[in-house]
Design a protein around this motif. Structure first.
Motif, PDB file in Angstrom:
ATOM      1  N   GLY A 110       0.797  -1.213   0.000  1.00 39.17           N
ATOM      2  CA  GLY A 110       0.000   0.000   0.000  1.00 39.17           C
ATOM      3  C   GLY A 110       0.837   1.273   0.000  1.00 39.17           C
ATOM      4  N   ILE A 111       0.181   2.379  -0.292  1.00 36.57           N
ATOM      5  CA  ILE A 111       0.873   3.673  -0.348  1.00 36.57           C
ATOM      6  C   ILE A 111       1.468   4.056   1.010  1.00 36.57           C
ATOM      7  N   PRO A 112       0.755   3.925   2.135  1.00 39.58           N
ATOM      8  CA  PRO A 112       1.396   4.260   3.414  1.00 39.58           C
ATOM      9  C   PRO A 112       2.654   3.434   3.679  1.00 39.58           C
ATOM     10  N   ALA A 113       2.643   2.160   3.311  1.00 37.86           N
ATOM     11  CA  ALA A 113       3.813   1.306   3.544  1.00 37.86           C
ATOM     12  C   ALA A 113       5.010   1.748   2.711  1.00 37.86           C
ATOM     13  N   VAL A 114       4.778   2.135   1.450  1.00 39.32           N
ATOM     14  CA  VAL A 114       5.914   2.558   0.617  1.00 39.32           C
ATOM     15  C   VAL A 114       6.447   3.916   1.088  1.00 39.32           C
ATOM     16  N   ALA A 168      -0.754   3.131   7.821  1.00 35.17           N
ATOM     17  CA  ALA A 168      -0.682   1.741   7.346  1.00 35.17           C
ATOM     18  C   ALA A 168      -1.399   0.784   8.298  1.00 35.17           C
ATOM     19  N   THR A 169      -1.237   0.999   9.591  1.00 33.77           N
ATOM     20  CA  THR A 169      -1.853   0.080  10.562  1.00 33.77           C
ATOM     21  C   THR A 169      -3.352   0.311  10.725  1.00 33.77           C
ATOM     22  N   SER A 170      -3.800   1.532  10.444  1.00 35.66           N
ATOM     23  CA  SER A 170      -5.228   1.832  10.586  1.00 35.66           C
ATOM     24  C   SER A 170      -5.993   1.691   9.286  1.00 35.66           C
ATOM     25  N   GLY A 171      -5.240   1.507   8.187  1.00 29.74           N
ATOM     26  CA  GLY A 171      -5.896   1.409   6.889  1.00 29.74           C
ATOM     27  C   GLY A 171      -6.244   2.753   6.286  1.00 29.74           C
ATOM     28  N   LEU A 368       1.056  -6.852   8.537  1.00 30.58           N
ATOM     29  CA  LEU A 368       1.304  -5.596   7.840  1.00 30.58           C
ATOM     30  C   LEU A 368       1.903  -5.888   6.470  1.00 30.58           C
ATOM     31  N   PRO A 369       1.219  -5.521   5.383  1.00 26.20           N
ATOM     32  CA  PRO A 369       1.738  -5.827   4.044  1.00 26.20           C
ATOM     33  C   PRO A 369       3.089  -5.138   3.782  1.00 26.20           C
ATOM     34  N   GLY A 370       4.029  -5.908   3.261  1.00 25.60           N
ATOM     35  CA  GLY A 370       5.307  -5.337   2.844  1.00 25.60           C
ATOM     36  C   GLY A 370       6.325  -5.177   3.950  1.00 25.60           C
ATOM     37  N   ARG A 371       6.032  -5.620   5.187  1.00 26.49           N
ATOM     38  CA  ARG A 371       6.978  -5.397   6.283  1.00 26.49           C
ATOM     39  C   ARG A 371       8.320  -6.078   6.020  1.00 26.49           C
ATOM     40  N   ASN A 372       8.285  -7.333   5.591  1.00 28.94           N
ATOM     41  CA  ASN A 372       9.535  -8.057   5.351  1.00 28.94           C
ATOM     42  C   ASN A 372      10.341  -7.398   4.225  1.00 28.94           C
ATOM     43  N   PHE A 373       9.654  -6.927   3.223  1.00 24.83           N
ATOM     44  CA  PHE A 373      10.340  -6.260   2.116  1.00 24.83           C
ATOM     45  C   PHE A 373      10.992  -4.961   2.587  1.00 24.83           C
TER      46      PHE A 373
END
Length: 522
Positions: A110-114, A168-171, A368-373
């Motif tokens: 997602g955008i917040p994760a990037v 990211a955590t709240s969507g 959380l999507p993308g955390r490992n990356f």
């Protein structure tokens, strides 16, 4: 107990690696990172993790304080363009570019994760830059620009990271409210920093114990950082402001304390830097081990992020060069300086600490999507920007042969010394105490001061042979005095072993001899 053993081991390792780095002329923080990462793979080394939330509060305050002590308010007033262009705008642009590249290449993130990833890899580490750049023959004006950039860029990166993680955590989404949040947090941090400097300065006037006054400077950065973070201000800005204001408040009569404090902080900085980068190396091993073969799936995205970080910095420095530099003295002033400043964009402690601080799940309980990356990218960027440049910067500086400004720096030092000497001589002439001395003592004092005054007044730039001769003579004189003082110290230390001699009396005499030697080394 295992963690304490690890820390003690890293302290010993720092001492050894610092000595090795001095001999082979390579930066010890980089060597420490490599050494600790390798040692972590030994089978008898237990797996020990440090709480990610403790990394920044434990290591950032003393290291930032140590670097900021070497700067001043005047530097920031003169370098305000560097502060805006590098510490604020370059970080924001890097966050945006890295986020955009990642969003396009990596599916399902997602955008917040990037944006969080961009904030993690954006800020160059001031400790890494200072440790590496300060040990090569780099022009002082470049080091000053790097210091100005490094002291404040963590502040904006941390604000962006916190906003992105919250979204990211709240969507939700990252909004523009982070701009006023950063400004308010920075303003509050400035107030806290000034208040802490006032408190420490007031304590110094009332505390007679010099060791206690030096200890206060170690407590202050931790206290102001934790207080600032607790009330949602910038701990980074608060620590830097505290150090700068304490430097402004320095008193002329605190000469012995300055010598003690300088030695004290040299030790603190060396050991803290070594332990911090040692822990970074150990944590990187665990990160790569946890990902296992799955990390290979991240390779295209990791390469893209690393390339984006390096290219953005290079293009930004090139753009600054094209518009005439950050300041009146045009930094960078050549393509060579563009390359050096690009190569010195080293990531370090903050990058890994922020990456490890990512939560494992969202508020809903889902991963959380993308955390490992993001964590893998952070480690890769750290390796690419720190280890590579750290090991190759000395060779790069030798190859580029940048025109140094040592002559101008020496001239400036002579001007400052002459100015101080004139004031000293005038004060001595006006002193009532001087007139109370016997005539022969007055003449001896005048000769002692005037000989130094005459030396400082000379300008040998037009006569290099004469300058070399004077320097050789002074070096010989210093060598003779040092040899004599060494003999005196040997005799004093011999007295310490003799029965009936008070050790404290011996230590007081020895300290006076040591201080005399310090003046020769300075």
């Amino acid at each position: 107990m295992e963690f304490m053993i690890l820390v003690v081991g890293l302290l010993f390792g720092t001492v050894i690696v610092a000595g090795i780095g001095e001999r082979i002329r390579l930066p010890y923080p980089v060597l420490m990172l490599i050494f600790s990462a390798g040692v972590a793979y030994l089978p008898f080394i237990p797996e020990i993790h440090i709480n990610p939330e403790m990394i920044l509060p434990l290591f950032l305050p003393p290291l930032l304080f140590a670097v900021a002590q070497r700067s001043s308010w005047a530097v920031f007033r003169n370098r305000w363009r560097s502060l805006v262009l590098l510490a604020v705008l370059l970080v924001a642009v890097t966050v945006g570019i890295v986020a955009g590249v990642t969003w396009l290449i990596v599916p399902g993130i997602g955008i917040p994760a990037v944006i969080a990833l961009g904030a993690v890899v954006a800020p160059p580490d001031p400790v890494a830059v200072e440790s590496v750049a300060g040990r090569v023959k780099m022009p002082r004006r470049l080091i000053t620009v790097l210091q100005t950039e490094g002291l404040f860029n963590d502040a904006i990166a941390i604000v962006i990271f916190q906003a992105a993680v919250s979204a990211a955590t709240s969507g939700g989404n990252v909004g523009w409210d982070l701009v006023p949040r950063f400004l308010l947090g920075a303003a509050g941090a400035v107030v806290l920093g000034l208040a802490m400097a006032w408190i420490v300065g007031t304590l110094n006037r009332f505390v007679p114990n010099m060791v206690a006054r030096s200890a206060a400077t170690l407590v202050a950065p931790f206290a102001v950082y934790l207080l600032a973070e607790e009330i949602h201000c910038s701990g980074v800005v608060a620590v830097v402001v505290t150090a700068l204001e304490l430097g402004r408040r320095a008193r002329p009569q605190d000469s012995e304390e300055r010598i003690t404090r300088r030695a004290f902080w040299d030790v603190v900085e060396l050991l803290t830097t070594g332990v911090a980068f040692g822990l970074v190396g150990i944590e990187m091993r665990y990160v790569f081990e946890d990902e296992g073969a799955g990390i290979l799936d991240f390779v295209p995205g990791i390469i893209a992020v690393c390339a984006a970080v390096l290219i953005v910095r290079f293009l930004w420095m090139m753009g600054i060069y094209k518009i005439g530099g950050t300041e009146h003295n045009s930094v960078p002033g050549s393509l060579k300086e563009v390359l050096v400043l690009t190569w010195c964009g080293m990531r370090g402690l903050a990058t890994l600490a922020l990456a490890l601080a990512l939560p494992t799940t969202m508020n809903s309980g889902e991963p959380l999507p993308g955390r490992n990356f993001i964590i893998s990218c952070a480690c890769a960027v750290l390796l690419v920007t720190l280890v590579g440049p750290g090991l190759t910067l000395p060779a790069l500086m030798r190859h580029l042969k940048l025109p140094n400004n040592h002559t101008a720096e020496e001239r400036k030092e002579r001007e400052l010394a002459r100015r101080a000497q004139r004031v000293a001589l005038e004060t001595m002439r006006r002193s009532v105490a001087t007139k109370s001395l016997p005539p022969e003592r007055q003449k001896a004092l005048a000769r002692r001061m005037s000989s130094l005054h005459e030396l400082l007044e000379r300008d040998f730039e037009d006569d290099p042979d004469k300058m070399l001769k004077v320097k050789k003579t002074l070096a010989t004189m210093d060598g003779i005095q040092r040899e004599a003082l060494d003999a005196a110290r040997r005799e004093v230390l011999k007295m310490r072993r003799e029965p009936g001699v008070d050790p404290e009396a011996v230590d007081r005499v020895l300290r006076r001899l040591d201080l005399r030697t310090v003046t020769l080394d300075g």
